[in-house]
Design a protein around this motif. Structure first.
Motif, PDB file in Angstrom:
ATOM      1  N   ALA A 102      -2.892   7.882  12.233  1.00  0.00           N
ATOM      2  CA  ALA A 102      -3.390   7.459  10.927  1.00  0.00           C
ATOM      3  C   ALA A 102      -2.377   7.791   9.844  1.00  0.00           C
ATOM      4  CB  ALA A 102      -4.709   8.162  10.626  1.00  0.00           C
ATOM      5  N   THR A 103      -2.332   6.974   8.820  1.00  0.00           N
ATOM      6  CA  THR A 103      -1.450   7.276   7.695  1.00  0.00           C
ATOM      7  C   THR A 103      -2.219   8.099   6.664  1.00  0.00           C
ATOM      8  OG1 THR A 103      -2.018   5.210   6.605  1.00  0.00           O
ATOM      9  CG2 THR A 103      -0.049   5.190   7.970  1.00  0.00           C
ATOM     10  N   VAL A 104      -1.486   8.925   5.942  1.00  0.00           N
ATOM     11  CA  VAL A 104      -2.101   9.772   4.912  1.00  0.00           C
ATOM     12  C   VAL A 104      -1.190   9.848   3.699  1.00  0.00           C
ATOM     13  CG1 VAL A 104      -3.418  11.244   6.517  1.00  0.00           C
ATOM     14  CG2 VAL A 104      -1.060  11.869   5.915  1.00  0.00           C
ATOM     15  N   GLY A 105      -1.782  10.306   2.591  1.00  0.00           N
ATOM     16  CA  GLY A 105      -0.996  10.682   1.420  1.00  0.00           C
ATOM     17  C   GLY A 105      -0.782  12.185   1.475  1.00  0.00           C
ATOM     18  N   GLY A 106       0.398  12.634   1.102  1.00  0.00           N
ATOM     19  CA  GLY A 106       0.701  14.072   1.150  1.00  0.00           C
ATOM     20  C   GLY A 106       0.273  14.756  -0.139  1.00  0.00           C
TER      21      GLY A 106
ATOM     22  N   ALA B 276     -10.865  13.511   4.289  1.00  0.00           N
ATOM     23  CA  ALA B 276     -11.255  12.116   4.578  1.00  0.00           C
ATOM     24  C   ALA B 276     -12.037  11.566   3.389  1.00  0.00           C
ATOM     25  CB  ALA B 276     -12.106  12.068   5.843  1.00  0.00           C
ATOM     26  N   THR B 277     -11.437  10.611   2.695  1.00  0.00           N
ATOM     27  CA  THR B 277     -12.096  10.021   1.520  1.00  0.00           C
ATOM     28  C   THR B 277     -12.673   8.646   1.879  1.00  0.00           C
ATOM     29  OG1 THR B 277      -9.990   9.117   0.769  1.00  0.00           O
ATOM     30  CG2 THR B 277     -10.666  11.235  -0.176  1.00  0.00           C
ATOM     31  N   GLN B 278     -13.522   8.152   1.011  1.00  0.00           N
ATOM     32  CA  GLN B 278     -14.257   6.929   1.304  1.00  0.00           C
ATOM     33  C   GLN B 278     -13.410   5.664   1.196  1.00  0.00           C
ATOM     34  OE1 GLN B 278     -17.030   6.537   2.624  1.00  0.00           O
ATOM     35  NE2 GLN B 278     -17.939   4.600   2.008  1.00  0.00           N
TER      36      GLN B 278
ATOM     37  N   ARG C 139     -10.263   2.198  -2.166  1.00  0.00           N
ATOM     38  CA  ARG C 139      -9.270   2.442  -3.222  1.00  0.00           C
ATOM     39  C   ARG C 139      -8.577   3.772  -2.962  1.00  0.00           C
ATOM     40  NH1 ARG C 139     -10.823   6.626  -6.192  1.00  0.00           N
ATOM     41  NH2 ARG C 139     -13.043   7.114  -6.336  1.00  0.00           N
ATOM     42  N   LEU C 140      -7.394   3.932  -3.528  1.00  0.00           N
ATOM     43  CA  LEU C 140      -6.724   5.229  -3.486  1.00  0.00           C
ATOM     44  C   LEU C 140      -7.378   6.144  -4.529  1.00  0.00           C
ATOM     45  CD1 LEU C 140      -3.196   3.699  -3.062  1.00  0.00           C
ATOM     46  CD2 LEU C 140      -4.374   5.118  -1.362  1.00  0.00           C
ATOM     47  N   GLU C 141      -6.996   7.404  -4.539  1.00  0.00           N
ATOM     48  CA  GLU C 141      -7.669   8.396  -5.370  1.00  0.00           C
ATOM     49  C   GLU C 141      -7.071   8.437  -6.783  1.00  0.00           C
ATOM     50  OE1 GLU C 141      -6.157   9.136  -2.338  1.00  0.00           O
ATOM     51  OE2 GLU C 141      -8.049   8.682  -1.320  1.00  0.00           O
ATOM     52  N   SER C 142      -7.827   9.039  -7.684  1.00  0.00           N
ATOM     53  CA  SER C 142      -7.260   9.346  -9.005  1.00  0.00           C
ATOM     54  C   SER C 142      -6.501  10.672  -8.883  1.00  0.00           C
ATOM     55  CB  SER C 142      -8.370   9.479 -10.052  1.00  0.00           C
ATOM     56  OG  SER C 142      -9.125  10.650  -9.798  1.00  0.00           O
TER      57      SER C 142
ATOM     58  N   MET D 241      -3.600  16.955   2.965  1.00  0.00           N
ATOM     59  CA  MET D 241      -3.277  15.525   3.076  1.00  0.00           C
ATOM     60  C   MET D 241      -4.575  14.740   2.935  1.00  0.00           C
ATOM     61  SD  MET D 241      -2.662  15.774   7.146  1.00  0.00           S
ATOM     62  CE  MET D 241      -2.852  17.546   7.138  1.00  0.00           C
ATOM     63  N   VAL D 242      -4.434  13.454   2.591  1.00  0.00           N
ATOM     64  CA  VAL D 242      -5.651  12.660   2.373  1.00  0.00           C
ATOM     65  C   VAL D 242      -5.528  11.301   3.070  1.00  0.00           C
ATOM     66  CG1 VAL D 242      -4.732  11.913   0.103  1.00  0.00           C
ATOM     67  CG2 VAL D 242      -7.175  11.663   0.582  1.00  0.00           C
ATOM     68  N   GLY D 243      -6.597  10.951   3.770  1.00  0.00           N
ATOM     69  CA  GLY D 243      -6.668   9.649   4.435  1.00  0.00           C
ATOM     70  C   GLY D 243      -8.103   9.158   4.385  1.00  0.00           C
ATOM     71  N   MET D 244      -8.365   7.984   4.944  1.00  0.00           N
ATOM     72  CA  MET D 244      -9.698   7.395   4.789  1.00  0.00           C
ATOM     73  C   MET D 244     -10.454   7.194   6.103  1.00  0.00           C
ATOM     74  SD  MET D 244      -8.723   4.451   2.046  1.00  0.00           S
ATOM     75  CE  MET D 244      -7.698   4.823   0.620  1.00  0.00           C
ATOM     76  N   THR D 245      -9.815   7.493   7.228  1.00  0.00           N
ATOM     77  CA  THR D 245     -10.457   7.128   8.501  1.00  0.00           C
ATOM     78  C   THR D 245     -10.746   8.307   9.430  1.00  0.00           C
ATOM     79  OG1 THR D 245      -8.279   6.693   9.451  1.00  0.00           O
ATOM     80  CG2 THR D 245      -9.462   4.801   8.545  1.00  0.00           C
TER      81      THR D 245
ATOM     82  N   VAL E  10       2.544  10.888   6.966  1.00  0.00           N
ATOM     83  CA  VAL E  10       2.545  10.853   5.496  1.00  0.00           C
ATOM     84  C   VAL E  10       3.388   9.659   5.041  1.00  0.00           C
ATOM     85  CG1 VAL E  10       3.074  12.117   3.371  1.00  0.00           C
ATOM     86  CG2 VAL E  10       2.392  13.379   5.439  1.00  0.00           C
ATOM     87  N   VAL E  11       2.753   8.722   4.337  1.00  0.00           N
ATOM     88  CA  VAL E  11       3.489   7.524   3.908  1.00  0.00           C
ATOM     89  C   VAL E  11       3.690   7.483   2.391  1.00  0.00           C
ATOM     90  CG1 VAL E  11       2.949   6.071   5.901  1.00  0.00           C
ATOM     91  CG2 VAL E  11       1.356   6.136   3.971  1.00  0.00           C
ATOM     92  N   ASN E  12       3.051   8.379   1.674  1.00  0.00           N
ATOM     93  CA  ASN E  12       3.222   8.432   0.215  1.00  0.00           C
ATOM     94  C   ASN E  12       2.830   9.813  -0.288  1.00  0.00           C
ATOM     95  OD1 ASN E  12       0.389   7.170   0.915  1.00  0.00           O
ATOM     96  ND2 ASN E  12       0.134   8.146  -1.089  1.00  0.00           N
ATOM     97  N   HIS E  13       3.366  10.165  -1.448  1.00  0.00           N
ATOM     98  CA  HIS E  13       2.825  11.337  -2.150  1.00  0.00           C
ATOM     99  C   HIS E  13       1.447  10.922  -2.641  1.00  0.00           C
ATOM    100  CE1 HIS E  13       6.440  13.850  -2.382  1.00  0.00           C
ATOM    101  NE2 HIS E  13       7.137  12.755  -2.589  1.00  0.00           N
ATOM    102  N   ALA E  14       0.470  11.816  -2.537  1.00  0.00           N
ATOM    103  CA  ALA E  14      -0.870  11.497  -3.039  1.00  0.00           C
ATOM    104  C   ALA E  14      -0.797  11.244  -4.550  1.00  0.00           C
ATOM    105  CB  ALA E  14      -1.816  12.645  -2.711  1.00  0.00           C
ATOM    106  N   ALA E  15      -1.839  10.599  -5.063  1.00  0.00           N
ATOM    107  CA  ALA E  15      -1.844  10.174  -6.477  1.00  0.00           C
ATOM    108  C   ALA E  15      -1.544  11.349  -7.410  1.00  0.00           C
ATOM    109  CB  ALA E  15      -3.215   9.587  -6.812  1.00  0.00           C
TER     110      ALA E  15
ATOM    111  N   ALA F  94       2.103   6.036 -10.360  1.00  0.00           N
ATOM    112  CA  ALA F  94       1.380   5.058  -9.536  1.00  0.00           C
ATOM    113  C   ALA F  94       1.877   5.186  -8.097  1.00  0.00           C
ATOM    114  CB  ALA F  94       1.628   3.642 -10.042  1.00  0.00           C
ATOM    115  N   ILE F  95       1.115   4.599  -7.168  1.00  0.00           N
ATOM    116  CA  ILE F  95       1.534   4.610  -5.756  1.00  0.00           C
ATOM    117  C   ILE F  95       2.124   3.241  -5.429  1.00  0.00           C
ATOM    118  CG2 ILE F  95       0.704   4.764  -3.373  1.00  0.00           C
ATOM    119  CD1 ILE F  95      -1.259   6.908  -4.272  1.00  0.00           C
ATOM    120  N   SER F  96       3.356   3.259  -4.890  1.00  0.00           N
ATOM    121  CA  SER F  96       4.053   1.994  -4.616  1.00  0.00           C
ATOM    122  C   SER F  96       3.785   1.518  -3.188  1.00  0.00           C
ATOM    123  CB  SER F  96       5.556   2.197  -4.823  1.00  0.00           C
ATOM    124  OG  SER F  96       6.276   1.269  -4.053  1.00  0.00           O
TER     125      SER F  96
HETATM  126  N1  HPA Z   1      -4.966   8.324   0.019  1.00  0.00           N
HETATM  127  C1  HPA Z   1      -5.866   7.995   0.974  1.00  0.00           C
HETATM  128  N2  HPA Z   1      -5.528   7.423   2.121  1.00  0.00           N
HETATM  129  C2  HPA Z   1      -4.228   7.179   2.351  1.00  0.00           C
HETATM  130  C3  HPA Z   1      -3.243   7.498   1.405  1.00  0.00           C
HETATM  131  C4  HPA Z   1      -3.635   8.107   0.177  1.00  0.00           C
HETATM  132  O1  HPA Z   1      -2.811   8.420  -0.701  1.00  0.00           O
HETATM  133  N3  HPA Z   1      -2.051   7.102   1.925  1.00  0.00           N
HETATM  134  C5  HPA Z   1      -2.316   6.585   3.165  1.00  0.00           C
HETATM  135  N4  HPA Z   1      -3.641   6.620   3.413  1.00  0.00           N
END
Ligand code: HPA
Length: 257
Positions: free
Chosen positions: A93-97, A167-169, A172-175, A189-193, A214-219, A227-229
């Motif tokens: 799974a991908t996550v934000g760091g 694990a967030t819903q 959308r990405l987070e604020s 780290m944060v992901g949705m699944t 980890v594919v992005n820095h978290a918001a 912003a997240i690119s």
């Molecule tokens: N937030 C939630 N889920 C994600 C993120 C994130 O930044 N990046 C990849 N999955």
């Protein structure tokens, strides 16, 4: 040549997420039609071999990435894997760091999870029957975690051995303030699944652990301060998933239990 021994083990299950809709190292793959009491899995599981070891791959978001995290039929997915004799499951799974050292491209094997999801079918306990209260103190299967760490080491891939997955819903990405809150809660780290998948696997008695990419820095963090690119995410994800496949190539050689 793969030996008979290799094929006597139960097949390894792999659930692929965003960025890993198919596994290039899965050979002789054929679709297996599986019925479940919970409806259809995201897609037909693909049964094949990785370097001679039986492996079943399931794409979590469905063919063409059609299911958002809250729409995935997690129960059907795990039931389907068990129905084809899978006992050991690796989730990708991908996550934000969130934690400062978990920048894009980092691969983590989490050891804890916090559930912020809601409204998802999160148990196999049938309504009106005795409720199942599974132990979830250590949510991931430790022997699979160790197997993943050993495989990463054999593949020469650096990996972070632990961390708390929030694990967030989604979808959308987070604020930025939500990420601050997750960090105060102890999330790295944060992901949705990750949920309810991790808990459902425990209910079914599967040995389940995750590779979080980890594919992005978290918001609000690092390069995501403003912003997240999405363009950056795709690029990082493509390169990291090639490394994940190298780890999976090694994991089949390591006996789990
Ligand atoms: N937030 C939630 N889920 C994600 C993120 C994130 O930044 N990046 C990849 N999955």
């Amino acid at each position: 040549m793969p030996s008979k021994m290799k094929n006597s083990r139960t097949p390894l299950g792999i659930i692929g997420g965003s960025g890993l809709a198919r596994l290039d190292n899965l050979k002789a793959a054929r679709k297996v039609a599986v019925q479940t009491p919970y409806g259809r899995p995201s897609a037909a599981p693909l049964s094949g071999t990785i370097r001679g070891h039986k492996t079943v791959f399931l794409t979590r978001h469905g063919d063409g990435h059609v299911f958002a995290p809250h729409e995935i039929n997690y129960r059907a997915n795990l039931w389907a894997l068990r129905a084809v004799k899978v006992k050991d499951v690796i989730s990708i799974a991908t996550v934000g760091g969130i934690r400062a050292d978990l920048g894009p491209g980092t691969i983590v094997v989490p050891d804890q999870i916090i559930d912020y999801t809601w409204g998802r079918a999160s148990t196999f306990s049938p309504v009106g029957k005795r409720v199942m209260h599974i132990d979830f103190t250590h949510p991931y299967c430790e022997s699979m975690r160790r197997r993943l760490l050993a495989a990463a080491s054999a593949a020469g891939e650096g990996i972070v051995a632990g961390g708390t997955y929030a694990a967030t819903q989604g979808p959308r990405l987070e604020s930025a303030a939500e990420i601050d809150r997750l960090e105060r809660d102890g999330s790295d780290m944060v992901g949705m699944t990750g949920m309810p998948e991790t808990a459902l696997a425990r209910e079914l008695g599967l040995c389940y652990a995750a590779i979080a990419v980890v594919v992005n820095h978290a918001a609000g963090r690092g390069a995501s301060a403003r912003a997240i690119s999405h363009a950056d995410i795709e690029d990082v994800s493509r390169r990291a998933m090639a490394r994940v496949q190298r780890i999976l190539d090694k994991v089949v050689d390591i006996d789990g239990r």
